[in-house]
Design an enzyme around this catalytic site. Structure first.
Site, mmCIF file in Angstrom:
data_model
loop_
_atom_site.group_PDB
_atom_site.id
_atom_site.type_symbol
_atom_site.label_atom_id
_atom_site.label_comp_id
_atom_site.label_asym_id
_atom_site.label_seq_id
_atom_site.Cartn_x
_atom_site.Cartn_y
_atom_site.Cartn_z
ATOM 1 C CG ASN A 275 -12.253 -0.418 3.793
ATOM 2 O OD1 ASN A 275 -12.620 -0.799 4.903
ATOM 3 N ND2 ASN A 275 -11.068 0.124 3.587
ATOM 4 C CG HIS B 87 -8.494 -2.996 -2.473
ATOM 5 N ND1 HIS B 87 -9.398 -2.251 -3.199
ATOM 6 C CD2 HIS B 87 -8.286 -2.306 -1.330
ATOM 7 C CE1 HIS B 87 -9.718 -1.168 -2.520
ATOM 8 N NE2 HIS B 87 -9.062 -1.173 -1.371
ATOM 9 C CD GLU C 281 -9.385 6.476 0.576
ATOM 10 O OE1 GLU C 281 -8.283 6.188 0.076
ATOM 11 O OE2 GLU C 281 -9.519 7.126 1.635
ATOM 12 C CB VAL C 282 -9.055 1.992 -5.004
ATOM 13 C CG1 VAL C 282 -8.738 1.430 -6.389
ATOM 14 C CG2 VAL C 282 -8.059 3.089 -4.640
ATOM 15 C CG HIS D 257 -6.845 -2.976 3.046
ATOM 16 N ND1 HIS D 257 -6.094 -1.836 2.854
ATOM 17 C CD2 HIS D 257 -8.041 -2.732 2.466
ATOM 18 C CE1 HIS D 257 -6.811 -0.936 2.196
ATOM 19 N NE2 HIS D 257 -8.003 -1.452 1.950
ATOM 20 C CG ASP E 160 -2.052 0.985 1.099
ATOM 21 O OD1 ASP E 160 -3.211 0.540 0.964
ATOM 22 O OD2 ASP E 160 -1.796 2.204 1.127
ATOM 23 C CB ILE E 161 0.808 4.296 -2.117
ATOM 24 C CG1 ILE E 161 1.885 5.230 -2.623
ATOM 25 C CG2 ILE E 161 -0.468 5.076 -1.789
ATOM 26 C CD1 ILE E 161 1.596 5.815 -3.992
HETATM 27 P P1 5GP Z 1 -9.730 1.401 0.211
HETATM 28 O O1 5GP Z 1 -9.973 2.630 1.050
HETATM 29 O O2 5GP Z 1 -10.342 1.540 -1.148
HETATM 30 O O3 5GP Z 1 -10.123 0.120 0.903
HETATM 31 O O4 5GP Z 1 -8.171 1.284 0.059
HETATM 32 C C1 5GP Z 1 -7.466 1.818 -1.009
HETATM 33 C C2 5GP Z 1 -6.009 1.706 -0.648
HETATM 34 O O5 5GP Z 1 -5.251 1.869 -1.812
HETATM 35 C C3 5GP Z 1 -5.547 2.781 0.352
HETATM 36 O O6 5GP Z 1 -5.010 2.142 1.502
HETATM 37 C C4 5GP Z 1 -4.509 3.570 -0.441
HETATM 38 O O7 5GP Z 1 -3.415 3.984 0.363
HETATM 39 C C5 5GP Z 1 -4.098 2.593 -1.512
HETATM 40 N N1 5GP Z 1 -3.683 3.217 -2.759
HETATM 41 C C6 5GP Z 1 -4.355 4.185 -3.443
HETATM 42 N N2 5GP Z 1 -3.702 4.512 -4.569
HETATM 43 C C7 5GP Z 1 -2.595 3.726 -4.604
HETATM 44 C C8 5GP Z 1 -1.525 3.614 -5.545
HETATM 45 O O8 5GP Z 1 -1.452 4.294 -6.571
HETATM 46 N N3 5GP Z 1 -0.550 2.689 -5.254
HETATM 47 C C9 5GP Z 1 -0.608 1.920 -4.135
HETATM 48 N N4 5GP Z 1 0.406 1.040 -3.945
HETATM 49 N N5 5GP Z 1 -1.606 1.999 -3.230
HETATM 50 C C10 5GP Z 1 -2.580 2.901 -3.463
#
Ligand code: 5GP
Length: 114
Positions: free
Chosen positions: A86, A99, A94-95, A101, A29-30
């Protein structure tokens, strides 16, 4: 709609990929929330958990199996870790590419912020 994760899976933008095969891609994760924070992502574009179809159920299980293997490889299987997905707005997604975690490497505290 494709997201940034499809570009990572395709190798079009950089990421710290720790595992990839024909079904899933796992990368760091970034913005890590724990010493170990890896995202396990199906190569297939599935937006949310709500969109998992019957034909995807083996893939969803495989994501968990890959997460467990990565946890073992990183030595946190016994100390413990958290697997989290999520979904949509209230879940904080957010994405919109499914996925899982994998979080670990320290005590993670309560499951939710109170
Ligand atoms: P969500 O909130 O959708 O469950 O988690 C999305 C995750 O993707 C977040 O923890 C965020 O830090 C990670 N993320 C978003 N954009 C990128 C990216 O471009 N590269 C990587 N490695 N992680 C990302």
């Amino acid at each position: 709609m494709s997201t940034i994760f499809s570009k990572i899976i395709a190798g079009e933008i950089p990421a710290d990929i720790v595992f990839q095969d024909d079904r899933v891609t796992a990368f760091a994760d970034i913005a890590p929330q724990a010493p170990i924070h890896i995202l396990i992502v199906p190569n297939k574009e599935i937006p949310t958990v709500n969109d998992i179809q019957e034909e995807d159920e083996a893939l969803a299980g495989y994501m968990i199996a890959v997460a467990a293997r990565l946890a073992r490889e990183r030595g946190i299987a016994e100390s413990g870790y958290r697997l989290l997905i999520n979904c949509n707005k209230d879940g904080g997604q957010e994405v919109f590419h499914l996925h899982l975690h994998l979080l670990g490497g320290r005590p993670l505290g309560p499951m939710l912020v109170r």
